[in-house]
Design a protein around this motif. Structure first.
Motif, short mmCIF file in Angstrom:
data_model
loop_
_atom_site.label_atom_id
_atom_site.label_comp_id
_atom_site.label_asym_id
_atom_site.label_seq_id
_atom_site.Cartn_x
_atom_site.Cartn_y
_atom_site.Cartn_z
N ALA A 88 8.36 7.35 -3.27
CA ALA A 88 9.43 6.19 -2.70
C ALA A 88 8.59 5.35 -1.52
O ALA A 88 8.53 3.91 -1.64
CB ALA A 88 10.64 6.83 -2.12
N GLU A 89 7.77 6.07 -0.97
CA GLU A 89 6.80 5.36 0.14
C GLU A 89 5.70 4.31 -0.64
O GLU A 89 5.68 3.25 -0.04
CB GLU A 89 6.30 6.39 0.97
CG GLU A 89 7.16 7.00 2.05
CD GLU A 89 6.27 7.89 2.85
OE1 GLU A 89 5.16 8.22 2.47
OE2 GLU A 89 6.76 8.19 4.10
N HIS A 90 5.34 5.04 -1.58
CA HIS A 90 4.36 4.21 -2.07
C HIS A 90 4.73 3.03 -3.13
O HIS A 90 4.11 1.90 -3.56
CB HIS A 90 3.38 5.05 -3.08
CG HIS A 90 2.63 5.83 -2.30
ND1 HIS A 90 1.74 6.80 -2.94
CD2 HIS A 90 2.36 5.94 -0.85
CE1 HIS A 90 0.99 7.38 -2.02
NE2 HIS A 90 1.41 7.03 -0.79
N HIS A 91 6.19 2.93 -3.40
CA HIS A 91 6.67 2.12 -4.03
C HIS A 91 7.96 1.22 -3.61
O HIS A 91 8.92 1.11 -4.26
CB HIS A 91 7.33 2.62 -5.69
CG HIS A 91 6.24 3.11 -6.46
ND1 HIS A 91 5.83 2.37 -7.51
CD2 HIS A 91 5.39 4.30 -6.61
CE1 HIS A 91 4.78 3.03 -8.22
NE2 HIS A 91 4.50 4.11 -7.56
N HIS A 92 7.58 1.24 -2.39
CA HIS A 92 8.34 -0.06 -1.51
C HIS A 92 9.95 0.46 -1.35
O HIS A 92 10.86 -0.49 -1.32
CB HIS A 92 8.18 -1.27 -2.21
CG HIS A 92 7.00 -1.75 -2.39
ND1 HIS A 92 6.10 -2.08 -1.24
CD2 HIS A 92 6.28 -2.20 -3.61
CE1 HIS A 92 4.88 -2.54 -1.89
NE2 HIS A 92 5.01 -2.40 -3.37
N GLY A 93 10.11 1.73 -1.27
CA GLY A 93 11.43 2.27 -1.11
C GLY A 93 12.28 2.36 -2.32
O GLY A 93 13.45 2.93 -2.27
N LEU A 94 11.74 2.05 -3.32
CA LEU A 94 12.64 2.26 -4.63
C LEU A 94 13.09 3.51 -4.85
O LEU A 94 12.30 4.74 -4.55
CB LEU A 94 11.77 1.70 -5.92
CG LEU A 94 11.31 0.20 -5.99
CD1 LEU A 94 10.61 -0.25 -7.27
CD2 LEU A 94 12.67 -0.60 -5.77
N THR A 95 14.15 3.85 -5.45
CA THR A 95 14.46 5.22 -5.98
C THR A 95 15.21 5.15 -7.43
O THR A 95 15.54 4.02 -7.87
CB THR A 95 15.54 5.49 -4.97
OG1 THR A 95 16.73 4.89 -4.91
CG2 THR A 95 15.13 5.79 -3.73
N GLY A 96 15.62 6.24 -7.76
CA GLY A 96 16.24 6.14 -9.37
C GLY A 96 15.58 5.61 -10.38
O GLY A 96 14.46 5.61 -10.39
N GLU A 97 16.27 4.67 -11.07
CA GLU A 97 15.79 4.14 -12.15
C GLU A 97 14.78 2.92 -11.92
O GLU A 97 14.01 2.87 -13.01
CB GLU A 97 17.13 3.53 -13.13
CG GLU A 97 18.06 4.57 -13.61
CD GLU A 97 17.64 5.63 -14.71
OE1 GLU A 97 16.33 5.05 -15.23
OE2 GLU A 97 18.05 6.73 -15.12
N GLU A 98 14.97 2.30 -10.76
CA GLU A 98 14.19 1.19 -10.43
C GLU A 98 12.65 1.88 -10.28
O GLU A 98 11.74 1.52 -10.51
CB GLU A 98 14.63 0.73 -9.24
CG GLU A 98 15.92 -0.29 -9.51
CD GLU A 98 16.29 -1.02 -8.14
OE1 GLU A 98 15.92 -0.83 -7.03
OE2 GLU A 98 17.12 -2.15 -8.35
N LEU A 99 12.61 3.22 -9.41
CA LEU A 99 11.51 3.95 -9.20
C LEU A 99 10.88 4.08 -10.57
O LEU A 99 9.45 3.93 -10.81
CB LEU A 99 11.98 5.01 -8.47
CG LEU A 99 10.48 5.85 -7.98
CD1 LEU A 99 9.36 5.15 -7.65
CD2 LEU A 99 10.81 6.91 -6.95
N ALA A 100 11.69 4.61 -11.45
CA ALA A 100 10.94 5.12 -12.78
C ALA A 100 10.30 3.96 -13.45
O ALA A 100 9.44 3.94 -14.05
CB ALA A 100 12.20 5.87 -13.65
N ASP A 101 11.06 2.82 -13.58
CA ASP A 101 10.85 1.43 -14.18
C ASP A 101 9.29 1.22 -13.55
O ASP A 101 8.59 0.84 -14.11
CB ASP A 101 11.63 0.45 -13.85
CG ASP A 101 12.89 0.39 -14.62
OD1 ASP A 101 13.01 1.19 -15.70
OD2 ASP A 101 14.07 -0.40 -14.48
N ASP A 102 9.21 1.18 -12.16
CA ASP A 102 8.02 0.99 -11.66
C ASP A 102 6.75 1.90 -11.90
O ASP A 102 5.82 1.40 -12.05
CB ASP A 102 8.21 0.71 -10.21
CG ASP A 102 7.32 -0.43 -9.35
OD1 ASP A 102 6.93 -1.39 -10.09
OD2 ASP A 102 6.83 -0.05 -8.46
N LEU A 103 7.11 2.98 -12.23
CA LEU A 103 6.10 4.08 -12.21
C LEU A 103 5.66 3.90 -13.71
O LEU A 103 4.37 4.00 -13.88
CB LEU A 103 6.65 5.43 -12.17
CG LEU A 103 7.04 6.02 -10.72
CD1 LEU A 103 7.47 7.48 -10.85
CD2 LEU A 103 5.63 6.12 -10.25
#
Length: 274
Positions: A88-103
């Motif tokens: 979350a820290e490395h991806h600008h606070g994203l969580t859940g599906e949005e974080l998965a999308d970014d990964l």
């Protein structure tokens, strides 16, 4: 951190005689952007290190698939895996599906870049399609790095969806590698799946998956920059397909009461062998 001697897999002394392969793959898959020139330099070093391993494999009579699998099992605990809080820290606070999308997007960009570099380097040595142990070392290096990026993606998607994998660093590394070989998520309700991850069937699946990945890269072995374009595109599509499959699988396997994307308080694990 080096893999403990007791945890080394049979044949690893052939795959990685001086531990250089693991170090280089760790640097090539670490979080953050690498300058193109630095990425090419590291891939070149990795190709030379793998050439040494391939020669030793030929001398000892090791099978092509076994050698490639031994290389990967030896470096798997060196792949840097982040916990949910760090992600979350490395991806600008994203969580859940949005974080998965970014990964998934980040992994696609990484494998596409590696594919483009590998294809371009191989184009400089254009010839008839070779066998594994005589293949251009650049394409073998590309195969190893792409596999490592995808194992990293798979492991970090487990973090995002709250599917916790127990065990030592090496056990978890092997479990994620086995899951990548099968293109499936790990079942948290079947702990034996971690302890039995190195069974004969799994080793065969890993050899086959790595050989298919190498085979895909060999199809990009062409003149001029055709290999670079094809290598990047094929890697990007394959990583996207993997991400979609693992996410669909993990949504089903999310433990009861688990909340996908809830940032945990567990200490960061910068590497699987912590």
């Amino acid at each position: 951190m080096a893999v403990p001697e007791k945890d080394r897999q049979p044949g690893s002394e052939v795959a990685d005689p001086e531990n250089e392969v693991g170090e280089l793959v760790g640097r090539l898959t670490a979080p953050g952007e690498l300058e193109p020139a630095e990425r090419r330099r590291l891939l070149g070093r990795l190709a030379r290190a793998l050439s040494t391993g391939a020669r030793k494999a030929r001398e000892t009579g090791a099978g092509r698939g076994r050698w490639l699998a031994d290389v990967f099992l030896n470096i798997a605990p060196r792949i840097p895996i982040r916990d949910l809080h760090t992600l979350a820290e490395h991806h600008h606070g994203l969580t859940g599906e949005e974080l998965a999308d970014d990964l998934v997007r980040t992994a696609q960009k990484a494998t596409m870049t590696v594919g483009a570099i590998g294809g371009a380097l191989a184009a400089a040595e254009f010839a008839a399609p070779p066998l594994l142990l005589s293949a251009p070392a650049q394409l073998v290096a590309e195969t190893i790095v792409v596999a490592a990026i995808e194992v990293k993606l798979l492991a970090e998607l487990h973090e995002v969806y709250g599917v916790r994998v127990q065990g030592t660093g090496t056990q978890r590394a092997v479990a994620f590698t086995a899951a990548w070989a099968k293109q499936r998520g790990i079942d948290p309700l079947a702990p034996a799946s971690v302890s039995l991850a190195l069974g004969a069937a799994t080793k065969t699946a890993l050899r086959n998956r790595l050989m298919r990945t190498l085979g895909r890269h060999l199809t990009t072995f062409g003149p001029f920059l055709t290999g670079a374009v094809a290598g990047g595109a094929l890697n990007r599509m394959a990583t996207k397909k993997l991400g979609e499959a693992i996410r669909a699988d993990l949504r089903v396997k999310l433990p009861p009461g688990g909340v996908a994307g809830a940032v945990g308080s567990a200490p960061a694990r910068d590497q699987l062998d912590a």
